[in-house]
Design an enzyme around this catalytic site. Structure first.
Site, PDB file in Angstrom:
ATOM      1  N   GLU A 171       5.516  -3.388   0.821  1.00  0.00           N
ATOM      2  CA  GLU A 171       5.670  -2.873  -0.732  1.00  0.00           C
ATOM      3  C   GLU A 171       4.986  -1.767  -0.711  1.00  0.00           C
ATOM      4  O   GLU A 171       3.674  -1.793  -0.800  1.00  0.00           O
ATOM      5  CB  GLU A 171       4.926  -4.273  -1.477  1.00  0.00           C
TER       6      GLU A 171
ATOM      7  N   GLY B 184       0.839  -1.332  -0.108  1.00  0.00           N
ATOM      8  CA  GLY B 184       0.028   0.043  -0.139  1.00  0.00           C
ATOM      9  C   GLY B 184       0.813   1.179  -0.080  1.00  0.00           C
ATOM     10  O   GLY B 184       1.973   1.243  -0.627  1.00  0.00           O
ATOM     11  N   SER B 185       0.323   2.164   0.428  1.00  0.00           N
ATOM     12  CA  SER B 185       1.067   3.746   0.552  1.00  0.00           C
ATOM     13  C   SER B 185       2.030   3.653   1.444  1.00  0.00           C
ATOM     14  O   SER B 185       2.302   3.032   2.354  1.00  0.00           O
ATOM     15  CB  SER B 185      -0.070   4.601   0.751  1.00  0.00           C
TER      16      SER B 185
ATOM     17  N   GLY C 213       2.940   2.212   5.214  1.00  0.00           N
ATOM     18  CA  GLY C 213       4.132   1.682   5.684  1.00  0.00           C
ATOM     19  C   GLY C 213       4.780   2.173   6.728  1.00  0.00           C
ATOM     20  O   GLY C 213       5.424   1.407   7.698  1.00  0.00           O
TER      21      GLY C 213
HETATM   22  P1  NAD Z   1      -3.416   2.317   1.420  1.00  0.00           P
HETATM   23  O1  NAD Z   1      -2.245   2.438   2.132  1.00  0.00           O
HETATM   24  O2  NAD Z   1      -4.257   3.263   1.483  1.00  0.00           O
HETATM   25  O3  NAD Z   1      -4.017   0.985   1.782  1.00  0.00           O
HETATM   26  C1  NAD Z   1      -3.278  -0.399   1.642  1.00  0.00           C
HETATM   27  C2  NAD Z   1      -3.980  -1.167   2.735  1.00  0.00           C
HETATM   28  O4  NAD Z   1      -3.387  -0.920   3.865  1.00  0.00           O
HETATM   29  C3  NAD Z   1      -5.511  -1.487   3.037  1.00  0.00           C
HETATM   30  O5  NAD Z   1      -5.771  -2.640   3.083  1.00  0.00           O
HETATM   31  C4  NAD Z   1      -5.731  -0.531   4.046  1.00  0.00           C
HETATM   32  O6  NAD Z   1      -6.900  -0.950   4.897  1.00  0.00           O
HETATM   33  C5  NAD Z   1      -4.551  -0.751   5.130  1.00  0.00           C
HETATM   34  N1  NAD Z   1      -3.892   0.100   6.026  1.00  0.00           N
HETATM   35  C6  NAD Z   1      -3.892   1.433   5.904  1.00  0.00           C
HETATM   36  N2  NAD Z   1      -3.510   1.923   6.977  1.00  0.00           N
HETATM   37  C7  NAD Z   1      -3.065   0.872   7.861  1.00  0.00           C
HETATM   38  C8  NAD Z   1      -2.856   0.788   9.203  1.00  0.00           C
HETATM   39  N3  NAD Z   1      -2.454   1.829   9.867  1.00  0.00           N
HETATM   40  N4  NAD Z   1      -2.834  -0.513   9.816  1.00  0.00           N
HETATM   41  C9  NAD Z   1      -2.838  -1.599   9.188  1.00  0.00           C
HETATM   42  N5  NAD Z   1      -3.472  -1.548   7.900  1.00  0.00           N
HETATM   43  C10 NAD Z   1      -3.651  -0.159   7.041  1.00  0.00           C
HETATM   44  O7  NAD Z   1      -2.976   2.091  -0.351  1.00  0.00           O
HETATM   45  P2  NAD Z   1      -4.042   2.104  -1.462  1.00  0.00           P
HETATM   46  O8  NAD Z   1      -4.660   3.533  -1.727  1.00  0.00           O
HETATM   47  O9  NAD Z   1      -4.851   0.963  -1.283  1.00  0.00           O
HETATM   48  O10 NAD Z   1      -3.014   1.552  -2.614  1.00  0.00           O
HETATM   49  C11 NAD Z   1      -2.198   2.601  -3.359  1.00  0.00           C
HETATM   50  C12 NAD Z   1      -0.799   2.683  -2.949  1.00  0.00           C
HETATM   51  O11 NAD Z   1      -0.517   1.195  -2.779  1.00  0.00           O
HETATM   52  C13 NAD Z   1      -0.102   3.284  -3.725  1.00  0.00           C
HETATM   53  O12 NAD Z   1       0.968   4.238  -2.965  1.00  0.00           O
HETATM   54  C14 NAD Z   1       0.851   2.443  -4.501  1.00  0.00           C
HETATM   55  O13 NAD Z   1       2.199   2.588  -5.177  1.00  0.00           O
HETATM   56  C15 NAD Z   1       0.846   1.177  -3.584  1.00  0.00           C
HETATM   57  N6  NAD Z   1       1.008  -0.043  -4.046  1.00  0.00           N
HETATM   58  C16 NAD Z   1       2.547  -0.443  -3.848  1.00  0.00           C
HETATM   59  C17 NAD Z   1       2.641  -1.935  -4.523  1.00  0.00           C
HETATM   60  C18 NAD Z   1       4.268  -2.425  -4.434  1.00  0.00           C
HETATM   61  O14 NAD Z   1       4.218  -3.648  -4.603  1.00  0.00           O
HETATM   62  N7  NAD Z   1       4.953  -1.689  -4.080  1.00  0.00           N
HETATM   63  C19 NAD Z   1       1.730  -2.539  -4.937  1.00  0.00           C
HETATM   64  C20 NAD Z   1       0.364  -1.953  -5.304  1.00  0.00           C
HETATM   65  C21 NAD Z   1       0.134  -0.769  -4.415  1.00  0.00           C
END
Ligand code: NAD
EC number: 1.2.1.3
Length: 496
Positions: free
Chosen positions: A252, A230-231, A235
């Site tokens: 990731e 995720g973002s 992370g």
């Molecule tokens: P996001 O960070 O908003 O959410 C990702 C996941 O994390 C969701 O399931 C969310 O519920 C969970 N989450 C959020 N805050 C959390 C916390 N404090 N504790 C535990 N879980 C939590 O990301 P998004 O908007 O769904 O996806 C887009 C982002 O993901 C972009 O930044 C993109 O570059 C990244 N991404 C990276 C990869 C990679 O392999 N590097 C792949 C796909 C997406």
């Protein structure tokens, strides 16, 4: 439409229409499902169940564990069209990309089946007579997978196929924006389990919810590995929490991927590379091309061609033959507009980026992909905006382009288009790209599963999928065996 695909995959309507959490399709903003979310206090129960599954599964021979993954791959092949279409409906990916994502799941299953007979350790020469040493890899424990909306099914399979052959149970918390595809994956997994026969209960569990339930997984001492996609914002919270309890994490996170376009490049090839990488998935891939460094001598040749290609890209319903579907939601649209305003304020020249199809889809967000010509790489360029914005900048010397390419907080994907061997090799050398992925004459997105996937710096450092990424899901053990009748000490120490 959803019902047709769901029932083909064995999902009953009660699983996705009876809850109180509404799921919206990015295609038109309509509610396509209502799911019941788990609560924070469900998390411990799932983890305890997973621990029981672990005790049994870790003793099953790895090639037998591979058999379950082989069957999962077969089930996915059978339902590729259904799951692919569901990905389009829930995440807004065009048909080809929805199908491509399911193909990635099939590919990783194939990879993992082979891997199940290749979880190789080492034998090591001992300095002591009558001794031998080896290094072995053992199952790790409960694996939590937290995934993002933009790869709603593939990320689960990358982790789960490897985790399973490595002897571990999985708990998956998908994005709250894409729970339906997750419910479908769970149903397909259960189909595979039924064919496989004798597997422990709760080998793969689904945990539907928002950040709070994700956080409960992250903080739980009995979760051996948290694989979180995720973002960078997410992370930054998750990484330290897992580290604090000495758990393992595989992060990731966001990317800010670049292409260096050199004077010797094949511009036809580069044009195609730019188009797919920058515009594909409406700019919502972690590997999307976001920065283009073009040599000053080629800019006037390539840029009009890129703009012309952009103007021919069809935008609209992802299952109706278009190349670009919608943004995931209104927030995403607002973030894009905000980035474009900041770029304009910093002197950037913006082409595209407007909302389209507003009359047809008042509750959905379709945009024309944007090209922004910038004089310099400023903070707005250094930030990952998860939308189709391509910043274009020029360079004079190759070393300068390399510096600019690396001068961002993220380190996921990168590429150079060149026919100059020296430039290509320099790009891949110790003083070249600092990213986890560095390509020559291929765009930044669309990785194959055979390589390790992931990136450096704020991308989080994790590696998933191919190569030796499986080692994340196992614990390493060094063994020394004495088959002599003496007890010599290492380093020749004489103790009494
Ligand atoms: P996001 O960070 O908003 O959410 C990702 C996941 O994390 C969701 O399931 C969310 O519920 C969970 N989450 C959020 N805050 C959390 C916390 N404090 N504790 C535990 N879980 C939590 O990301 P998004 O908007 O769904 O996806 C887009 C982002 O993901 C972009 O930044 C993109 O570059 C990244 N991404 C990276 C990869 C990679 O392999 N590097 C792949 C796909 C997406």
């Amino acid at each position: 439409m959803i019902k047709q695909y769901m029932s083909a995959m064995g999902v009953d309507e009660s699983q996705y229409q009876a809850g109180d959490f509404a799921v919206h399709s990015p295609i038109d903003g309509e509610v396509i499902g209502k799911v019941a979310l788990h609560q924070v206090n469900d998390v411990d129960t799932q983890i305890q169940d997973a621990k029981k599954a672990f005790k049994e599964w870790r003793t099953v021979p790895a090639p037998k564990r591979g058999e379950l993954v082989r069957i999962l791959g077969e089930v996915l092949r059978e339902h590729k069209e259904d799951l692919g279409a569901l990905v389009s409906l829930e995440a807004g990916k065009i048909k080809e990309e929805g199908l491509g994502e399911v193909q990635e799941m099939i590919d990783i299953c194939d990879f993992a089946v082979g891997l199940s007979r290749q979880l190789y350790g080492l034998t090591i020469a001992s300095e002591r007579p009558g001794h031998h040493m080896r290094e072995t890899w053992q199952p790790l424990g409960v694996i939590a997978v937290i995934s993002a909306f933009n790869f709603p099914v593939a990320v689960w399979s990358w982790n789960t196929a490897l985790a399973l052959v490595c002897g571990n149970p999985v708990i998956w918390k998908p994005s709250e924006k894409t729970p339906l595809t997750a419910i479908a994956c769970q149903a397909l997994f259960e189909k595979a389990l039924a064919k496989f026969g004798d597997a422990p209960a709760n080998l793969s569990q689904l945990l539907l919810g928002e950040a709070d339930v994700g956080n409960a997984l992250v903080e739980h001492k009995d979760v051996a590995l948290v694989s979180a996609t995720g973002s960078t914002r997410m992370g930054r919270i998750v990484g330290p929490k897992v580290a604090e309890r000495f758990g393992k994490s595989l992060l990731e996170l966001g990317g800010n991927n670049a292409m260096i376009l050199t004077p010797s490049a094949d511009l036809d090839l580069a044009l195609r590379g730019i188009l797919f990488s920058a515009v594909g998935t409406a700019g919502q891939r972690c590997t999307t091309l976001r920065r283009l460094f073009v040599h000053e001598s080629v800019k006037d040749d390539i840029l009009p061609r890129v703009k012309a290609a952009y103007s021919t890209v069809s935008i609209g319903h992802p299952l109706e033959g278009n190349l670009v579907g919608p943004l995931i939601d209104e927030d995403s649209f607002n973030n894009m507009q905000d980035a474009l305003s900041k770029a304009r304020a910093a002197g950037g020249t913006v082409t595209g980026g407007e909302r389209v199809l507003q009359d047809k889809y008042p509750n959905a967000y379709y945009v024309t992909p944007a090209i922004v010509e910038m004089d310099a790489q400023n903070d707005v360029v250094r930030h990952e905006t998860f939308a189709p914005i391509l910043y274009v900048m020029t360079y004079t010397e190759f070393d300068e382009a390399l510096e600019l390419q690396n001068d961002v907080p993220q380190g996921l994907s990168s590429c150079v288009f060149t026919n100059d061997l020296r430039e290509a090799e320099l790009f891949l050398s110790a003083r070249g790209s600092d990213c986890g992925i560095a390509n020559v004459n291929i765009g930044t997105s669309g990785a194959e599963i055979g390589g390790a996937f992931g990136g450096e710096k704020e991308t989080g450092g994790g590696r998933e999928s191919g190569s030796d990424a499986w080692k994340n899901y196992m614990r390493r053990q060094t063994n020394t065996v004495n088959y002599s009748t003496e007890l010599p000490l290492a380093q020749g120490i004489n103790f009494g």
